[in-house]
Design a protein around this motif. Structure first.
Motif, PDB file in Angstrom:
ATOM      1  N   ARG A  52      22.436  57.763  12.173  1.00 13.64           N
ATOM      2  CA  ARG A  52      21.028  59.211  12.366  1.00 13.64           C
ATOM      3  C   ARG A  52      20.064  58.172  11.239  1.00 13.64           C
ATOM      4  NH1 ARG A  52      20.039  64.694  13.550  1.00 13.64           N
ATOM      5  NH2 ARG A  52      18.897  64.672  11.588  1.00 13.64           N
ATOM      6  N   ARG A 102       4.160  55.700  24.795  1.00 17.54           N
ATOM      7  CA  ARG A 102       5.557  56.957  25.094  1.00 17.54           C
ATOM      8  C   ARG A 102       4.503  58.274  25.293  1.00 17.54           C
ATOM      9  NH1 ARG A 102      11.357  58.955  23.175  1.00 17.54           N
ATOM     10  NH2 ARG A 102      10.968  60.990  23.845  1.00 17.54           N
ATOM     11  N   ARG A 103       3.441  58.208  24.752  1.00 21.30           N
ATOM     12  CA  ARG A 103       2.700  59.013  24.808  1.00 21.30           C
ATOM     13  C   ARG A 103       2.694  59.233  25.731  1.00 21.30           C
ATOM     14  NH1 ARG A 103       0.515  62.478  19.367  1.00 21.30           N
ATOM     15  NH2 ARG A 103       2.816  62.245  18.527  1.00 21.30           N
ATOM     16  N   THR A 106       5.093  61.584  27.694  1.00 22.02           N
ATOM     17  CA  THR A 106       5.734  62.818  27.590  1.00 22.02           C
ATOM     18  C   THR A 106       5.362  64.065  28.283  1.00 22.02           C
ATOM     19  OG1 THR A 106       4.129  62.899  25.707  1.00 22.02           O
ATOM     20  CG2 THR A 106       6.577  61.961  25.686  1.00 22.02           C
ATOM     21  N   PHE A 109       7.473  64.851  30.989  1.00 29.79           N
ATOM     22  CA  PHE A 109       8.971  65.064  30.868  1.00 29.79           C
ATOM     23  C   PHE A 109       9.350  66.606  29.118  1.00 29.79           C
ATOM     24  CE2 PHE A 109       9.330  60.897  32.534  1.00 29.79           C
ATOM     25  CZ  PHE A 109      10.128  60.903  32.709  1.00 29.79           C
ATOM     26  N   HIS A 344      18.751  59.000  18.988  1.00 28.53           N
ATOM     27  CA  HIS A 344      17.949  59.737  17.867  1.00 28.53           C
ATOM     28  C   HIS A 344      16.777  59.406  17.810  1.00 28.53           C
ATOM     29  CE1 HIS A 344      17.105  62.565  14.209  1.00 28.53           C
ATOM     30  NE2 HIS A 344      17.111  61.046  13.727  1.00 28.53           N
ATOM     31  N   GLY A 345      15.766  59.786  16.632  1.00 31.12           N
ATOM     32  CA  GLY A 345      14.093  58.951  16.375  1.00 31.12           C
ATOM     33  C   GLY A 345      13.271  58.571  17.006  1.00 31.12           C
ATOM     34  N   VAL A 346      12.235  58.059  17.158  1.00 31.00           N
ATOM     35  CA  VAL A 346      10.969  57.768  18.253  1.00 31.00           C
ATOM     36  C   VAL A 346      11.589  57.288  19.456  1.00 31.00           C
ATOM     37  CG1 VAL A 346       9.805  57.342  16.350  1.00 31.00           C
ATOM     38  CG2 VAL A 346      10.751  55.551  17.243  1.00 31.00           C
ATOM     39  N   HIS A 347      12.792  56.168  19.667  1.00 28.01           N
ATOM     40  CA  HIS A 347      13.354  56.469  20.802  1.00 28.01           C
ATOM     41  C   HIS A 347      13.957  57.477  22.095  1.00 28.01           C
ATOM     42  CE1 HIS A 347      11.174  52.148  20.366  1.00 28.01           C
ATOM     43  NE2 HIS A 347      12.159  52.325  18.887  1.00 28.01           N
ATOM     44  N   HIS A 348      14.243  58.366  20.885  1.00 29.49           N
ATOM     45  CA  HIS A 348      15.238  59.232  21.366  1.00 29.49           C
ATOM     46  C   HIS A 348      14.823  59.360  22.838  1.00 29.49           C
ATOM     47  CE1 HIS A 348      16.240  63.164  22.771  1.00 29.49           C
ATOM     48  NE2 HIS A 348      17.149  63.512  21.809  1.00 29.49           N
TER      49      HIS A 348
END
Lengths: 398, 72
Positions: A52, A102-103, A106, A109, A344-348
């Motif tokens: 984590r 990613r933005r 999102t 999803f 976990h983290g920003v690449h979750h």
């Protein structure tokens, strides 16, 4: 390559379980430097808390592996070629570049969007169960159900013709197969991008309501054609390889744990917890993207210098007694969201809400349709060399 | 007794939606997928669920002030 490929330690399993050597590593020193059979030196991180920490810290643990680490086999490619193969790949970049890509995705999803898709997913699931039932037993659960359901869902979501599935399923499977050479995997990746570039060009001419159409319409000025092809290619791969293998391997896990399966049949409202427990216990993504240290770091008391590759061993972390008691036991009554099966983290995992929704619909529908679902005498075929663990085949009867 | 307060850093949020799945009355997502706190003071009855949502958040966008419920 003439030598038989050797499976990297972080991918080794006994059926459902990480091999004892990985559990021993987690209970022992926690972190170890290994030479992977790919020829890459890497540090394996195995404990839940450490995994984590690594995944949650994109500043010290970068996803831009190529900046510091040379992967054997890369020498034959120009920097320009490699950059084109990375364009739009969210797993190969850090914030702020990652945030920018990613933005854009999102909104597609959100939990609310996934709920709106549910009726269509239920229909797709029912259609495939109908076809399976009509064909009669025995059936290969992988090719009749586990693979085509998520494949059709991601095709419709993205705007990819499902009639092309034979070709792209073969390509994505080759991209993830570590028994193939770097050159062979890269060739499959190149073909996948070329295919997606054709779909992107079509969407640019006439953008539809699907995800590719949305990207062209709303972000067409911010994204290069290579980035669009890269985004589409990654989502297509991630959208069906993962859920398909969770469905197949999860069904086998339930068949091999009849008490758990009976409990789920009797109390189907347990499905949400059951899905989380199957995600944790199976951890089909062995490691996610490799990381590279951007500075000297210390993990589990071990010093890792700057510029070294770090591999988070997700099955080992999800079987850590620090996460749940008696972690090697499958127990669908616990089912917390705290595992790292989606990273976990920003690449979750961007598609986690989609995967959860598909699994929560597909497992109960399968169990309800075939009350007598069972394995035949033919042994299921585990696929060991894939970046995503799972089954090549699972023959069932009912 | 200290009042439990939830904070969300919308610049850090990656829109994974774990908080919505965990505590739907307290969290939502806007059209961009970014977290919205519906109930900044969720009360003791929801403290456990909110604690799990904060612990599960992949990006670390959520934090708590006040009485800390057990995590995970």
């Amino acid at each position: 390559m003439s030598e038989a490929p050797v499976l990297p330690l972080h991918m080794r399993r006994d059926g459902f379980d990480p091999v004892p050597e990985l559990s021993a590593l987690r209970e022992g020193e926690g972190v170890r430097r290994v030479t992977t059979p790919l020829g890459l030196e890497a540090w394996l991180v195995t404990r839940f808390a450490d995994v984590r920490e690594v995944l949650g810290d994109s500043e010290r643990f970068s996803n831009v592996l190529h900046r510091a680490v040379r992967v054997p086999g890369m020498e034959g490619y120009t920097e320009e070629e490699l950059a084109r193969l990375r364009a739009g790949n969210m797993l190969a970049c850090d914030p702020p570049e990652h945030t920018r890509l990613r933005r854009m995705l999102t909104p597609e999803f959100t939990v609310r969007r996934m709920r709106a898709l549910e009726p269509r997913v239920r229909r797709i699931v029912a259609d495939h169960l109908d076809a399976m039932e009509r064909g009669g037993p025995p059936a290969d659960l992988v090719s009749a159900f586990a693979l085509p359901v998520p494949s059709l869902v991601i095709c419709e979501l993205l705007g990819v013709p499902h009639t092309d599935r034979g070709d792209f399923q073969r390509r994505t499977s080759r991209m993830l197969d570590l028994s193939l050479s770097f050159q062979e995997r890269t060739q499959a990746q190149r073909e996948s991008r070329e295919y997606m570039a054709g779909l992107v060009a079509r969407a640019a001419a006439d953008p539809g309501d699907d995800l590719l159409g949305m990207l062209v319409r709303e972000h067409g000025d911010d994204l290069s054609a290579d980035e669009l092809a890269g985004i589409g290619s990654l989502l297509l791969l991630a959208g069906h390889e993962t859920t398909a293998n969770m469905l197949a391997l999860g069904t086998l896990a339930l068949l091999r744990h009849p008490v758990q399966m009976a409990l789920l049949r009797k109390e189907p409202e347990r499905i949400e917890a059951a899905v989380e427990e199957l995600l944790r216990w199976l951890s089909i993504v062995h490691s996610g993207a490799f990381k590279v240290t951007t500075t000297d770091v210390e993990i589990a008391g071990v010093r890792i210098p700057e510029g070294e590759a770090v591999v988070c061993v997700l099955p080992a972390a999800n079987r850590d007694p620090g996460l749940v008691p008696d972690p090697d036991r499958l127990d669908i009554t616990r089912g917390g969201l705290g595992h790292v099966a989606f990273g976990h983290g920003v690449h979750h995992c961007l598609g986690a809400p989609l995967a959860r929704m598909e699994l929560r619909i597909a497992f109960p529908a399968l169990l309800e349709r075939f009350p007598g679902l069972r394995e035949t005498g033919r042994a299921p075929e585990f696929r060991s060399f894939h970046i995503v663990y799972g089954l090549n085949s699972l023959e069932v009867a009912w | 007794m200290v009042t439990l307060r939830v904070r969300a850093d919308r610049d850090v949020c990656i829109g994974a939606g774990m908080c919505v799945l965990t505590a739907e009355e307290v969290f939502d997502q806007d059209d961009e997928g970014v977290v919205v706190v519906l109930m900044p003071e969720p009360g003791a009855g929801r403290a456990e669920a909110v604690g799990r949502a904060v612990a599960a958040c992949p990006s670390g966008a959520l934090s708590l002030e006040g009485d800390q419920p057990p995590v995970r």
